[in-house]
Design an enzyme around this catalytic site. Structure first.
Site, PDB file in Angstrom:
ATOM      1  CE  LYS A 273      -4.645  -4.744 -11.706  1.00  0.00           C
ATOM      2  NZ  LYS A 273      -3.372  -5.361 -11.284  1.00  0.00           N
TER       3      LYS A 273
ATOM      4  CB  SER B 239      -1.172  -4.049  -0.067  1.00  0.00           C
ATOM      5  OG  SER B 239      -2.178  -4.038  -1.063  1.00  0.00           O
TER       6      SER B 239
ATOM      7  CG  ASP C 197       0.320  -0.215  -9.847  1.00  0.00           C
ATOM      8  OD1 ASP C 197       1.187  -0.684  -9.088  1.00  0.00           O
ATOM      9  OD2 ASP C 197      -0.823  -0.683  -9.934  1.00  0.00           O
TER      10      ASP C 197
ATOM     11  CG  ASN D 196       3.070  -0.608  -2.826  1.00  0.00           C
ATOM     12  OD1 ASN D 196       3.733  -0.042  -3.700  1.00  0.00           O
ATOM     13  ND2 ASN D 196       1.757  -0.601  -2.820  1.00  0.00           N
TER      14      ASN D 196
END
EC number: 2.5.1.19
Length: 426
Positions: free
Chosen positions: A22, A170, A314, A337
């Site tokens: 992505k 971020s 992630d 985050n």
């Protein structure tokens, strides 16, 4: 609401080819649109977030041809910033990888834009990026809540000079500014305030910019200099790497209940930091083997770890559910985050791990997980967060089923995840 119950899985084994990344797909699409020349992107991810970017590019006057399976895309580059004569509203769903880079890119040319998205997008901060863009004379206003989308942007160009950007929430804010900086009116210097999170994602950005002909001078992630007089030039062909975050579920499954699983589409030279997930898995006791374009994981006796996951937030989510199968108490640290992602992932992860029986301590930027002696069958809420759904599929590697609510939320990055997972399950 739709749900999916996974029955206990005896063995995980086989080979899986990863969908495109992505992060790489949306960065490459935007740069292909701004570049001179036509770019043929292969192994593009077919998912919601990519579709939002493609829809936006169409409205912005970019021509492209998408193959029937939506994984090959030929983009005719504009060779300049976006110029539109009519006001445009761009709806970007919950795609941070479209919202942040487009917010910066639309400041470059001419036009009147509104950027908006789903309700969750309006809760995801963008203030640090807007502050930096305003330092370069961008015309941006908040239409609802200060520091959050929706935004109204008047394209007037970005001035040369020095800007500061806060890197603590971020890395996408820095990524967005970096990708627009070559088309500013001269040399741009970006100084980072605070600790820069998710540094490997900045490496992805710099690598792709280089493939499109732009050089950035990186002073130890504290200062970035983009020399004047550069423009994006199509590399002709661009292969999108497999999504390393998506690899984490299969590698973890093999570590817990292998067999062995071979994941193709990424390898030891990947530009994605999330391949470091395999190193964390190895520390827990899994057996990992690397090739140029594959990773193999095999089962090991898993032990708890206590690690800083700031660089791979992630993939670190997958460690949280893998911890259910490890001996001892696992601590995942420095992941503040998680709170500003698709959902507040720290709160969500703590809540759902407790449902299956784990003892969990949730801190401001950490989570500590002690597995139960036996997992409990629970219905897992996914919070419209693709990674929650995929992480909790691992619970079925026990002798207990697991029910995943709203399993289709994986369409954000991996629409056929549960099919692929089933193909490897015995």
């Amino acid at each position: 609401m739709e749900s999916l119950t996974l029955q206990p899985i005896e063995l995980i084994s086989g080979e899986v080819n990863l969908p495109g990344s992505k992060s790489v797909s949306n960065r490459a699409l935007l740069l292909a649109a701004l570049a001179s020349g036509t770019t043929r992107l292969t192994n593009l991810l077919d998912s919601d977030d990519i579709r939002h970017m493609l829809n936006a590019l169409t409205k912005l006057g970019v021509n492209y041809r998408l193959s029937a399976d939506k994984t090959t895309c030929e983009v005719e580059g504009l060779g300049q910033a976006f110029h539109t004569t009519q006001p445009l509203e761009l709806f970007l769903g919950n795609a941070g990888t479209a919202m942040r880079p487009l917010a910066a890119a639309l400041c470059l040319g001419q036009g009147d834009y509104v950027l908006t998205g789903e309700p969750r997008m309006k809760e995801r901060p963008i203030g640090h990026l807007v502050d930096a863009l305003r330092q370069a004379s961008a015309q941006i206003e908040y239409l609802e809540q200060e520091n959050f989308p929706p935004l109204r942007i008047q394209g007037t160009g970005l001035q040369a000079g020095t800007v500061t950007i806060d890197g603590s929430i971020s890395s996408q804010f820095l990524t967005a500014f970096l990708m627009s900086a070559p088309l500013a009116q001269g040399k741009v210097t970006i100084k980072i305030v605070g600790e820069l999170v998710s540094k490997p994602y900045i490496d992805i950005t710099l690598h792709i910019m280089e493939q499109f002909g732009v050089q950035v001078i990186n002073h130890d992630y504290q200062e970035f200099v983009i020399p004047a007089g550069q423009s994006y030039v199509s590399p002709g062909q661009f292969l999108v790497e497999g999504d390393a975050s998506s690899a984490s579920y299969f590698l973890a499954a093999a570590a817990i209940k292998g067999g062995e699983v071979k994941v193709t589409g990424i390898g030891k030279n990947s530009i994605q930091g999330d391949i470091q997930f395999a190193d964390a898995l190895e520390k827990m006791g899994a057996q990992i083997e690397w090739g140029d374009d594959y990773v193999i994981a095999r089962r090991g006796e898993l032990n708890a770890v206590d690690l800083d996951f700031n660089h791979i937030p992630d993939a670190a989510m997958t460690i949280a559910t893998t911890a259910l199968f490890a001996k001892g108490t696992t601590a995942i640290r420095n992941v503040y985050n998680w709170r500003v992602k698709e959902t507040d992932r720290l709160a969500a992860m703590a809540t759902e791990l407790r449902k299956v029986g784990a003892t969990v301590e949730e801190g401001e930027d950490f989570i500590v997980i002690t597995p139960p002696t036996k997992l409990i069958h629970a219905a897992i809420d996914t919070y419209d967060d693709h990674r929650m759904a995929m992480c909790f599929s691992l619970v079925a590697l026990s002798d207990t089923p697991v029910t995943i609510n709203d399993p289709k939320c994986t369409s954000k990055t991996f629409p056929d995840y549960f099919d692929k997972f089933a193909q490897l399950s015995r």
